[in-house]
Design a protein around this motif. Structure first.
Motif, PDB file in Angstrom:
ATOM      1  N   ALA A 156      13.247  -4.128 -13.971  1.00 45.87           N
ATOM      2  CA  ALA A 156      13.539  -4.797 -13.382  1.00 45.87           C
ATOM      3  C   ALA A 156      14.126  -5.574 -12.555  1.00 45.87           C
ATOM      4  N   LEU A 157      14.422  -6.131 -11.568  1.00 45.99           N
ATOM      5  CA  LEU A 157      15.559  -6.960 -10.997  1.00 45.99           C
ATOM      6  C   LEU A 157      15.639  -8.111 -11.024  1.00 45.99           C
ATOM      7  N   PRO A 158      17.459  -9.043 -10.711  1.00 50.79           N
ATOM      8  CA  PRO A 158      16.803 -10.352 -10.916  1.00 50.79           C
ATOM      9  C   PRO A 158      17.472 -10.562  -9.367  1.00 50.79           C
ATOM     10  N   LEU A 159      16.497 -10.844  -8.396  1.00 47.99           N
ATOM     11  CA  LEU A 159      16.331 -11.456  -6.897  1.00 47.99           C
ATOM     12  C   LEU A 159      16.154 -12.603  -6.813  1.00 47.99           C
ATOM     13  N   GLY A 160      15.900 -13.162  -7.857  1.00 50.39           N
ATOM     14  CA  GLY A 160      15.917 -14.841  -7.544  1.00 50.39           C
ATOM     15  C   GLY A 160      13.932 -15.712  -8.275  1.00 50.39           C
ATOM     16  N   ALA A 161      14.021 -16.174  -7.623  1.00 46.54           N
ATOM     17  CA  ALA A 161      12.088 -17.186  -7.345  1.00 46.54           C
ATOM     18  C   ALA A 161      11.588 -16.095  -7.790  1.00 46.54           C
ATOM     19  N   THR A 162      10.415 -16.015  -8.566  1.00 49.76           N
ATOM     20  CA  THR A 162       8.745 -15.127  -8.023  1.00 49.76           C
ATOM     21  C   THR A 162       8.011 -16.011  -7.941  1.00 49.76           C
ATOM     22  N   PRO A 163       6.691 -15.429  -7.803  1.00 52.27           N
ATOM     23  CA  PRO A 163       6.100 -16.276  -7.519  1.00 52.27           C
ATOM     24  C   PRO A 163       5.136 -17.555  -8.868  1.00 52.27           C
ATOM     25  N   PRO A 164       4.636 -18.340  -8.604  1.00 52.04           N
ATOM     26  CA  PRO A 164       3.997 -19.069  -9.483  1.00 52.04           C
ATOM     27  C   PRO A 164       2.547 -17.616 -10.511  1.00 52.04           C
ATOM     28  N   PRO A 165       2.829 -17.705 -12.056  1.00 47.66           N
ATOM     29  CA  PRO A 165       2.024 -16.787 -12.784  1.00 47.66           C
ATOM     30  C   PRO A 165       0.131 -17.153 -12.343  1.00 47.66           C
ATOM     31  N   LEU A 204      -7.988 -16.292 -20.413  1.00 49.18           N
ATOM     32  CA  LEU A 204      -7.573 -15.447 -20.628  1.00 49.18           C
ATOM     33  C   LEU A 204      -6.321 -15.119 -21.386  1.00 49.18           C
ATOM     34  N   THR A 205      -5.266 -15.352 -20.260  1.00 57.88           N
ATOM     35  CA  THR A 205      -3.960 -15.266 -20.311  1.00 57.88           C
ATOM     36  C   THR A 205      -3.167 -15.355 -17.890  1.00 57.88           C
ATOM     37  N   ASP A 206      -2.385 -15.444 -18.838  1.00 58.41           N
ATOM     38  CA  ASP A 206      -1.568 -15.678 -16.944  1.00 58.41           C
ATOM     39  C   ASP A 206      -0.662 -14.703 -16.327  1.00 58.41           C
ATOM     40  N   ILE A 207      -1.079 -14.449 -15.661  1.00 56.98           N
ATOM     41  CA  ILE A 207      -0.027 -13.556 -15.137  1.00 56.98           C
ATOM     42  C   ILE A 207       1.161 -13.732 -14.790  1.00 56.98           C
ATOM     43  N   GLY A 208       2.317 -12.889 -14.411  1.00 53.97           N
ATOM     44  CA  GLY A 208       3.621 -13.215 -14.947  1.00 53.97           C
ATOM     45  C   GLY A 208       3.998 -12.185 -13.763  1.00 53.97           C
ATOM     46  N   TYR A 209       5.084 -12.776 -12.722  1.00 53.18           N
ATOM     47  CA  TYR A 209       5.360 -11.353 -11.743  1.00 53.18           C
ATOM     48  C   TYR A 209       6.592 -10.838 -12.082  1.00 53.18           C
ATOM     49  N   GLY A 210       7.604  -9.751 -11.301  1.00 53.30           N
ATOM     50  CA  GLY A 210       8.292  -9.698 -11.717  1.00 53.30           C
ATOM     51  C   GLY A 210       9.312  -8.522 -10.571  1.00 53.30           C
ATOM     52  N   PHE A 211       9.901  -8.442  -9.523  1.00 53.38           N
ATOM     53  CA  PHE A 211      10.710  -7.386  -9.311  1.00 53.38           C
ATOM     54  C   PHE A 211      11.230  -6.328  -9.049  1.00 53.38           C
ATOM     55  N   TYR A 212      10.335  -4.635  -9.520  1.00 53.77           N
ATOM     56  CA  TYR A 212      11.012  -3.667  -9.652  1.00 53.77           C
ATOM     57  C   TYR A 212      11.171  -2.746  -9.306  1.00 53.77           C
ATOM     58  N   ALA A 213      12.052  -1.343  -9.724  1.00 58.57           N
ATOM     59  CA  ALA A 213      12.505  -0.679  -8.333  1.00 58.57           C
ATOM     60  C   ALA A 213      12.728   0.671  -9.778  1.00 58.57           C
ATOM     61  N   PHE A 266      11.663 -14.172   1.345  1.00 56.33           N
ATOM     62  CA  PHE A 266      12.125 -13.455   2.295  1.00 56.33           C
ATOM     63  C   PHE A 266      11.629 -12.911   3.894  1.00 56.33           C
ATOM     64  N   PRO A 267      11.812 -13.735   4.488  1.00 48.58           N
ATOM     65  CA  PRO A 267      11.639 -13.401   6.062  1.00 48.58           C
ATOM     66  C   PRO A 267      12.509 -12.842   6.329  1.00 48.58           C
ATOM     67  N   GLU A 268      14.442 -12.237   6.226  1.00 48.84           N
ATOM     68  CA  GLU A 268      15.008 -11.343   7.429  1.00 48.84           C
ATOM     69  C   GLU A 268      14.141  -9.680   6.470  1.00 48.84           C
ATOM     70  N   ALA A 269      14.243  -9.682   5.414  1.00 43.93           N
ATOM     71  CA  ALA A 269      14.725  -8.567   4.159  1.00 43.93           C
ATOM     72  C   ALA A 269      13.928  -7.223   5.158  1.00 43.93           C
ATOM     73  N   THR A 270      14.764  -6.028   4.487  1.00 48.16           N
ATOM     74  CA  THR A 270      14.422  -4.574   5.720  1.00 48.16           C
ATOM     75  C   THR A 270      11.997  -4.454   4.666  1.00 48.16           C
ATOM     76  N   VAL A 271      11.219  -4.551   5.296  1.00 52.68           N
ATOM     77  CA  VAL A 271      10.385  -3.997   4.854  1.00 52.68           C
ATOM     78  C   VAL A 271       9.990  -2.552   4.791  1.00 52.68           C
ATOM     79  N   CYS A 272      10.136  -1.439   4.041  1.00 52.15           N
ATOM     80  CA  CYS A 272      10.388  -0.095   4.014  1.00 52.15           C
ATOM     81  C   CYS A 272       8.626   0.319   3.927  1.00 52.15           C
ATOM     82  N   PHE A 273       7.657   0.179   3.715  1.00 52.83           N
ATOM     83  CA  PHE A 273       6.577   0.376   2.918  1.00 52.83           C
ATOM     84  C   PHE A 273       5.711  -0.778   3.305  1.00 52.83           C
ATOM     85  N   ARG A 274       4.429  -0.734   3.586  1.00 59.78           N
ATOM     86  CA  ARG A 274       3.685  -1.995   3.166  1.00 59.78           C
ATOM     87  C   ARG A 274       2.256  -1.868   2.818  1.00 59.78           C
ATOM     88  N   SER A 275       1.231  -1.819   1.755  1.00 61.23           N
ATOM     89  CA  SER A 275       0.006  -2.183   1.486  1.00 61.23           C
ATOM     90  C   SER A 275      -0.845  -2.341   1.248  1.00 61.23           C
TER      91      SER A 275
END
Length: 288
Positions: free
Chosen positions: A240-249, A156-165, A200-209
């Motif tokens: 969108a936020l440019p934080l570098g690489a994103t997961p493959p589609p 059907l299509t490919d799903i791309g990813y990005g960082f959003y805030a 992002f192994p050292e990043a602060t994670v404020c919420f998980r789900s």
């Protein structure tokens, strides 16, 4: 022999517990238990061994299962003969992941239902992958290339990813503020969660789900930065936020069983979904 009792036996054999069999048939636990007991009593022998992990077929149960499956296939063949000349009305069970169902598909099925008022579509949003081969669903929208050669389908299509805030969070980051990520359940199996933990192994994670719709809701409220598929961020007000690489589609595939693909009511649903996803490819790929 009561055919309904045989159907209950098949459901229990496929699902392994009375509760799961009851859910698959849309009846209550007590009904399944009563009918299974009646079936075993009628045959004069136990068909399952019971333990804490569920129900397991005895040798007699295995022998009955082989014959019951043949009877079930014969009944389905008769039904397909009746369906082959039918109009596009009838029941269709469509399954996909929860985020896809609640964040995209449910809001876009009205056109299909208006065009074919005789259809009765059930949308099954489940955390596990429902089996088309075992008839837990009729049509599936799945993430990833399928490996089951017994099914037929289309990409059907490919799903791309990005960082959003939220806009305020983006402005704070651009002003030098600390990055606060919205992440996944540590014990979860989401591929995006594993990618995020690796990159992002050292990043602060404020919420998980383990629910991407919950992650989006927290991001929209200004709680942090979320890694989201583009289609979930589209139209949400997130930036969108440019934080570098994103997961493959990830590929999105439409799948059904071969015996259903030719029947009118399933064909019109699949054609509608193909047109829908193809029209929204830019949303999924992040170009919209």
């Amino acid at each position: 022999m009561n055919w309904d009792d045989l159907r209950v036996f098949l459901a229990v054999a496929r699902h392994g517990t009375l509760a799961a069999a009851a859910r698959s048939m849309g009846v209550n636990h007590a009904t399944v238990s009563r009918r299974l007991a009646a079936f075993e009593k009628g045959l004069g022998r136990p068909l399952f061994d019971r333990d804490a992990s569920g129900l397991h077929l005895t040798a007699a149960g295995q022998a009955v299962l082989a014959q019951a499956q043949a009877m079930d296939e014969a009944a389905l063949a008769v039904r397909r003969l009746a369906d082959a000349g039918a109009e596009t009305g009838g029941a269709v069970r469509l399954t996909t992941a929860r985020a896809m169902a609640n964040g995209y598909l449910a809001a876009r099925l009205a056109g299909l239902l208006d065009r074919h008022p005789g259809l009765e579509v059930t949308l099954l949003a489940d955390t596990r992958i429902l089996s088309l081969a075992q008839r837990e669903a009729d049509i599936a929208v799945r993430l990833g290339r399928p490996g089951d050669t017994e099914l037929v389908g289309a990409h059907l299509t490919d799903i791309g990813y990005g960082f959003y805030a939220a806009p305020a969070v983006r402005a704070a980051l651009e002003a030098g503020g600390a990055l606060r990520l919205i992440g996944f359940d540590k014990d979860g199996t989401a591929a995006e969660g594993a990618w995020l933990a690796q990159h992002f192994p050292e990043a602060t994670v404020c919420f998980r789900s383990n629910n991407q719709l919950s992650q989006r809701a927290v991001a929209m409220s200004g709680g942090g930065v979320a890694l989201l598929p583009h289609y979930l961020a589209h139209g949400s007000g997130l930036q969108a936020l440019p934080l570098g690489a994103t997961p493959p589609p990830r590929e999105v595939w439409l799948m059904t069983r071969r015996d259903l693909a030719r029947l009118p009511r399933f064909r019109v649903v699949m054609d509608y979904l193909k047109a829908l996803y193809h029209a929204d490819r830019a949303i999924f790929e992040g170009a919209a």
